[in-house]
Design an enzyme around this catalytic site. Structure first.
Site, short mmCIF file in Angstrom:
data_model
loop_
_atom_site.label_atom_id
_atom_site.label_comp_id
_atom_site.label_asym_id
_atom_site.label_seq_id
_atom_site.Cartn_x
_atom_site.Cartn_y
_atom_site.Cartn_z
N HIS B 205 0.53 -1.47 0.35
CA HIS B 205 -0.33 0.00 -0.42
C HIS B 205 0.83 1.31 0.56
CE1 HIS B 205 0.28 1.13 4.08
NE2 HIS B 205 1.10 0.17 4.31
N THR B 241 -5.63 -18.54 4.31
CA THR B 241 -6.13 -18.66 3.41
C THR B 241 -5.34 -17.53 2.15
OG1 THR B 241 -8.24 -19.18 3.45
CG2 THR B 241 -8.17 -18.35 1.38
N CYS B 328 1.03 14.76 20.05
CA CYS B 328 -0.05 15.39 20.73
C CYS B 328 -1.32 14.71 20.78
CB CYS B 328 -0.33 17.14 20.96
SG CYS B 328 1.26 17.49 21.65
#
Lengths: 78, 388
Positions: B205, B241, B328
């Site tokens: 990706h 799978t 943060c």
């Protein structure tokens, strides 16, 4: 005029610091309908200055800022 | 916002190439059989062919043999398998492993978990540009060491590690060498023989492929135990799978990653760096100053006197997606561990902004980003409580 304004959405970020007030304000803006008045109330001084900057960037209308007992209220119209 | 969204967070994930989606589509609705059913029926054979074709494409890209490429659910699983799988294979024989302080969390946390389970861990220091200390590496290897895990390119500051030198050290000392190449795959060359790598993590990706698929290159003969049990797929190294559609998409993404794009992304990187430096005062470059020593799409800077999170939020409102090394957002006060390992102050780490580019970005976007950054930084500095 700000004393009598009827807010459709109130975002309470009293006691929260950056970036929480800005993030919560943006979430409220996303949920609001066009014309809704959003009131953000908080205490963090930098956020009081940053939120009007964001209002400008997002093309919203800043109706005004009211301050009492160290709590600021920023009124925004979508 | 007068322009379309400008996405500069490509080190997190990339836009899937429509050609990839096209290649994957038949494997959802037509060739959807399980690849392990190749011995039972024709749809299984067709699924197996799709899987193996992609395996060949990926293997060829790193000069490996197809049977040395094991598909996983992504980079996270590949890194976990590399670290924990080799640890398990050496249990009761060797108990020491080495990685750097700036590894991706998937390596770092896997190593730290093993440390809690009784293994010994050495974390290597890096210099102020993020380069691993090779002298410390050589000194750290003992006869108890089974693994050295060093990334190819850093996820935050883009530092390209000298993996060929590290590979030579590991080969000389008889230690397994794992390279996490999740961020560099296809944008930097990686020949497993030249690098002398035994294990290499890859993911789809980040190269315009689909999410949910990655691979671990495992050199033939490398001692490793599987972590996922319940079947014999992927050469009995990863049960489950097979994600045939994902693997096909991964293979297609590799085919589409042409060298010309790397030159193009380098030109965008140079434009962004130079634009920011020219237009904005009080800017510090995080990571290598020499662009050729950084990942092609990485730009990371800190702006003095302002917090990264404010810059990120205001850029987002201007239609620009970047991220900060400041933690943060997660409500943690800890700044980026990468920046801290490089010896930076909390202020600099909190002020860091990462821009990561892809072949879908355009030079016109770079001009908009520089202009918007200048506006945001100047406005935030005016209200900064940090200014004198």
């Amino acid at each position: 005029m700000l004393q009598t304004i009827q807010s459709d959405i109130v975002v309470d970020v009293v006691g929260e610091t950056c970036p929480v007030p800005l993030v919560e304000m943006r979430k409220a803006v996303m949920k609001a309908k066009k014309g809704d008045i959003i009131e953000v109330k908080g205490t963090h001084p930098a956020s009081k200055q940053e939120i009007p900057m964001a209002v400008d960037s997002l093309g919203l209308e800043l109706l005004g800022i009211r301050e009492e007992d160290q709590v600021w209220h920023i009124f925004i119209q979508k | 916002m007068k322009h379309e969204r400008i996405y500069l967070d490509n080190a997190a994930t990339t836009r899937t190439d429509p050609e990839v989606v096209k290649a994957m589509a038949p494997y959802f609705t037509e060739t959807y059989a399980v690849a392990s059913s190749q011995f039972s029926h024709m749809p299984g054979i067709q699924a197996r062919e799709g899987l193996d074709r992609s395996r060949e494409v990926i293997a060829q890209k790193i000069n490996a043999k197809p049977e040395e490429v094991v598909f996983t659910s992504g980079g996270t699983e590949a890194n976990n398998l590399a670290v924990k799988g080799t640890a398990w294979a050496h249990r009761r024989k060797k108990d020491h492993l080495i990685c750097s302080k700036v590894e991706h969390n998937t390596v770092l946390h896997s190593c730290q978990w093993l440390e809690q389970e009784g293994f010994q861990l050495t974390l290597l220091d890096v210099d102020d540009e993020g380069f691993v200390d090779l002298t410390q590496l050589e000194k750290s290897i003992t006869d108890r060491t089974f693994l050295v895990s060093i990334q190819h390119g850093n996820q935050e500051v883009g530092t390209i590690q000298p993996i060929e030198k590290i590979g030579r050290i590991c080969t000389d000392r008889g230690v397994i060498f794992h390279v996490d190449a999740a961020l560099s795959f296809t944008t930097l060359d990686l020949d497993v023989d030249r690098v002398q790598a035994d294990l290499v993590t890859l993911t789809a990706h980040k190269i315009h492929g689909p999410k949910g698929v990655g691979a671990l290159y495992i050199r033939k003969g490398t001692p490793i135990k599987k972590m996922m049990h319940g079947g014999y797929s992927e050469f009995d190294l990863r049960s489950g799978t097979e994600n045939v559609a994902g693997a096909v998409g991964f293979g297609r993404a590799v085919e589409l990653a042409q060298p010309k794009y790397v030159q193009y992304i380098r030109s965008l990187q140079k434009g962004l760096f130079e634009g920011l430096k020219k237009e904005i005062d009080g800017i510090r470059i995080n990571g290598p100053k020499t662009l050729s020593k950084r990942l092609p799409g990485n730009v990371n800077v800190s702006f003095d006197l302002i917090e990264g999170e404010s810059v990120v939020l205001h850029l987002d409102m201007k239609g620009i997606s970047v991220i900060t090394g400041s933690a943060c957002f997660s409500r943690s006060l800890e700044p980026s561990y990468v920046m801290m390992a490089m010896g930076f102050s909390h202020e600099r780490a909190h002020g860091s902004i990462r821009y990561t580019l892809s072949r879908y970005n355009r030079m016109e976007e770079i001009d908009i980003v520089v202009k918007s950054c200048k506006e945001v930084v100047e406005a935030l500095r005016k209200i900064s409580p940090l200014k004198g």
